[in-house]
Design a protein around this motif. Structure first.
Motif, PDB file in Angstrom:
ATOM      1  N   THR B  19       0.813  -1.221   0.000  1.00  0.00           N
ATOM      2  CA  THR B  19       0.000   0.000   0.000  1.00  0.00           C
ATOM      3  C   THR B  19       0.848   1.273   0.000  1.00  0.00           C
ATOM      4  O   THR B  19       0.492   2.256  -0.645  1.00  0.00           O
ATOM      5  CB  THR B  19      -0.956   0.040   1.209  1.00  0.00           C
ATOM      6  N   MET B  20       1.977   1.250   0.699  1.00  0.00           N
ATOM      7  CA  MET B  20       2.790   2.475   0.783  1.00  0.00           C
ATOM      8  C   MET B  20       3.761   2.605  -0.380  1.00  0.00           C
ATOM      9  O   MET B  20       4.146   3.710  -0.760  1.00  0.00           O
ATOM     10  CB  MET B  20       3.600   2.493   2.088  1.00  0.00           C
ATOM     11  N   LEU B  21       4.226   1.460  -0.895  1.00  0.00           N
ATOM     12  CA  LEU B  21       5.315   1.495  -1.882  1.00  0.00           C
ATOM     13  C   LEU B  21       4.913   0.906  -3.229  1.00  0.00           C
ATOM     14  O   LEU B  21       5.703   0.923  -4.174  1.00  0.00           O
ATOM     15  CB  LEU B  21       6.530   0.712  -1.344  1.00  0.00           C
ATOM     16  N   GLY B  22       3.712   0.354  -3.328  1.00  0.00           N
ATOM     17  CA  GLY B  22       3.328  -0.319  -4.569  1.00  0.00           C
ATOM     18  C   GLY B  22       4.282  -1.445  -4.920  1.00  0.00           C
ATOM     19  O   GLY B  22       4.607  -1.665  -6.089  1.00  0.00           O
ATOM     20  N   LEU B  66      17.081   2.961  -0.693  1.00  0.00           N
ATOM     21  CA  LEU B  66      16.974   4.127  -1.591  1.00  0.00           C
ATOM     22  C   LEU B  66      15.708   4.055  -2.451  1.00  0.00           C
ATOM     23  O   LEU B  66      15.013   5.063  -2.639  1.00  0.00           O
ATOM     24  CB  LEU B  66      18.213   4.220  -2.495  1.00  0.00           C
ATOM     25  N   LYS B  67      15.386   2.849  -2.952  1.00  0.00           N
ATOM     26  CA  LYS B  67      14.193   2.704  -3.793  1.00  0.00           C
ATOM     27  C   LYS B  67      12.927   2.931  -2.964  1.00  0.00           C
ATOM     28  O   LYS B  67      11.989   3.621  -3.409  1.00  0.00           O
ATOM     29  CB  LYS B  67      14.152   1.299  -4.409  1.00  0.00           C
ATOM     30  N   MET B  72       8.495   6.750  -1.255  1.00  0.00           N
ATOM     31  CA  MET B  72       7.782   7.462  -0.193  1.00  0.00           C
ATOM     32  C   MET B  72       7.942   8.972  -0.319  1.00  0.00           C
ATOM     33  O   MET B  72       7.031   9.732  -0.010  1.00  0.00           O
ATOM     34  CB  MET B  72       8.281   7.012   1.185  1.00  0.00           C
ATOM     35  N   LEU B  73       9.125   9.415  -0.739  1.00  0.00           N
ATOM     36  CA  LEU B  73       9.430  10.853  -0.782  1.00  0.00           C
ATOM     37  C   LEU B  73       9.020  11.491  -2.106  1.00  0.00           C
ATOM     38  O   LEU B  73       9.114  12.707  -2.258  1.00  0.00           O
ATOM     39  CB  LEU B  73      10.938  11.060  -0.555  1.00  0.00           C
ATOM     40  N   ASP B  83      16.676  12.194   5.016  1.00  0.00           N
ATOM     41  CA  ASP B  83      15.333  11.888   4.497  1.00  0.00           C
ATOM     42  C   ASP B  83      15.154  10.386   4.281  1.00  0.00           C
ATOM     43  O   ASP B  83      14.095   9.830   4.571  1.00  0.00           O
ATOM     44  CB  ASP B  83      15.095  12.620   3.164  1.00  0.00           C
ATOM     45  N   VAL B  84      16.186   9.741   3.760  1.00  0.00           N
ATOM     46  CA  VAL B  84      16.117   8.288   3.536  1.00  0.00           C
ATOM     47  C   VAL B  84      16.039   7.560   4.881  1.00  0.00           C
ATOM     48  O   VAL B  84      15.239   6.627   5.052  1.00  0.00           O
ATOM     49  CB  VAL B  84      17.329   7.807   2.709  1.00  0.00           C
ATOM     50  N   LEU B  85      16.837   8.007   5.845  1.00  0.00           N
ATOM     51  CA  LEU B  85      16.816   7.369   7.164  1.00  0.00           C
ATOM     52  C   LEU B  85      15.445   7.538   7.816  1.00  0.00           C
ATOM     53  O   LEU B  85      14.904   6.604   8.412  1.00  0.00           O
ATOM     54  CB  LEU B  85      17.918   7.958   8.052  1.00  0.00           C
ATOM     55  N   ASP B  86      14.868   8.734   7.711  1.00  0.00           N
ATOM     56  CA  ASP B  86      13.521   8.958   8.252  1.00  0.00           C
ATOM     57  C   ASP B  86      12.505   8.044   7.571  1.00  0.00           C
ATOM     58  O   ASP B  86      11.597   7.507   8.221  1.00  0.00           O
ATOM     59  CB  ASP B  86      13.087  10.420   8.058  1.00  0.00           C
ATOM     60  N   ALA B  87      12.656   7.862   6.251  1.00  0.00           N
ATOM     61  CA  ALA B  87      11.712   7.016   5.518  1.00  0.00           C
ATOM     62  C   ALA B  87      11.831   5.557   5.985  1.00  0.00           C
ATOM     63  O   ALA B  87      10.820   4.876   6.184  1.00  0.00           O
ATOM     64  CB  ALA B  87      11.968   7.127   4.013  1.00  0.00           C
TER      65      ALA B  87
END
Lengths: 158, 158
Positions: B19-22, B66-67, B72-73, B83-87
């Protein structure tokens, strides 16, 4: 993170080291952590949740970890093994436990203690949380305690 | 750790990725973790506490991190930054959150998500807790989900 929430962690670390290890820990520095790098190579991590959420990280050099574990295990530990890792986890748990007992209004519960190893490991907090990093000197060497906490939406701000 | 407690985590990971990443995540392997080494270089960690205590570790290769973060971003991430770490932390939080909603009888609360980096980092559980490690394949590469839980003395066994 409100500044008054940090003092119970400092007091708990000093008390845990004094009573469990017979070792005085003197606070040498306090700072907002500039980046995610763990200061030392063995880090105990305990999660907290309740009316706030947080993480406590106790980071030790290999030497301090071995000395502390040897004292707790009543036997000389000369390398990082499962017993030493368990001792570091338990020590982190005690520091977190002593602090949460002083922070009654937050109704905190502690998660399992995990221990991270690896010379260049970094433990990152969410970027909207600024952890406070406190350095201590002991007769065995230096260590750091890092605490980051954030409010949970349905409760008062931390 | 009772086996039926692992399925909500597997279902939550698949659901979160879909749902979040397809992105479909197919379970490829399940094992009791033989040692503390993180399988991949970026690990999201969330502590759980309630009528049981536990830890959820989502371990991703840099490529998968990264993907996932780029999706998400909504912008291409080419290196591991805040940003990647937060994701990755948020993804771990969602996996833990979906599972705890299915484990109502344990009244679990999640701590802050932390993210561990460092090529050779190892995340150790207390030696009396045997985490279960589940491997998944995705279109971006492999990842692992590791869950360790233990009873707390005043509540029923986990």
């Amino acid at each position: 993170m409100r500044a008054e929430y940090i003092n119970p962690f400092i007091a708990s670390l000093k008390n845990t080291f004094r009573t469990m290890l017979g070792c005085e820990a003197r606070r040498s520095d306090i700072s907002l952590k500039p980046d995610g790098r763990a200061t030392y190579s063995v880090s105990g991590v305990v999660g907290l949740s309740g009316k706030a959420v947080g993480t406590v990280v106790l980071s030790l050099s290999e030497q301090v970890a071995l000395k502390a574990a040897s004292t707790m295990l009543l036997t000389e530990a000369t390398r990082i093994n499962d017993d030493v890792l368990d001792a570091v986890g338990e020590l982190t748990n005690m520091v977190a436990g002593g602090a949460k007992a002083q922070l009654e209004d937050l109704d905190l519960m502690a998660s399992l203690p995990n221990v991270i190893t690896g010379l260049n490991h970094e433990i990152h907090f969410p970027s909207n949380v600024t952890p406070i990093c406190i350095s201590f000197d002991t007769k065995w060497g230096k260590l750091t305690l890092e605490v980051g906490m954030a409010p949970v939406p349905q409760h008062a701000a931390v």
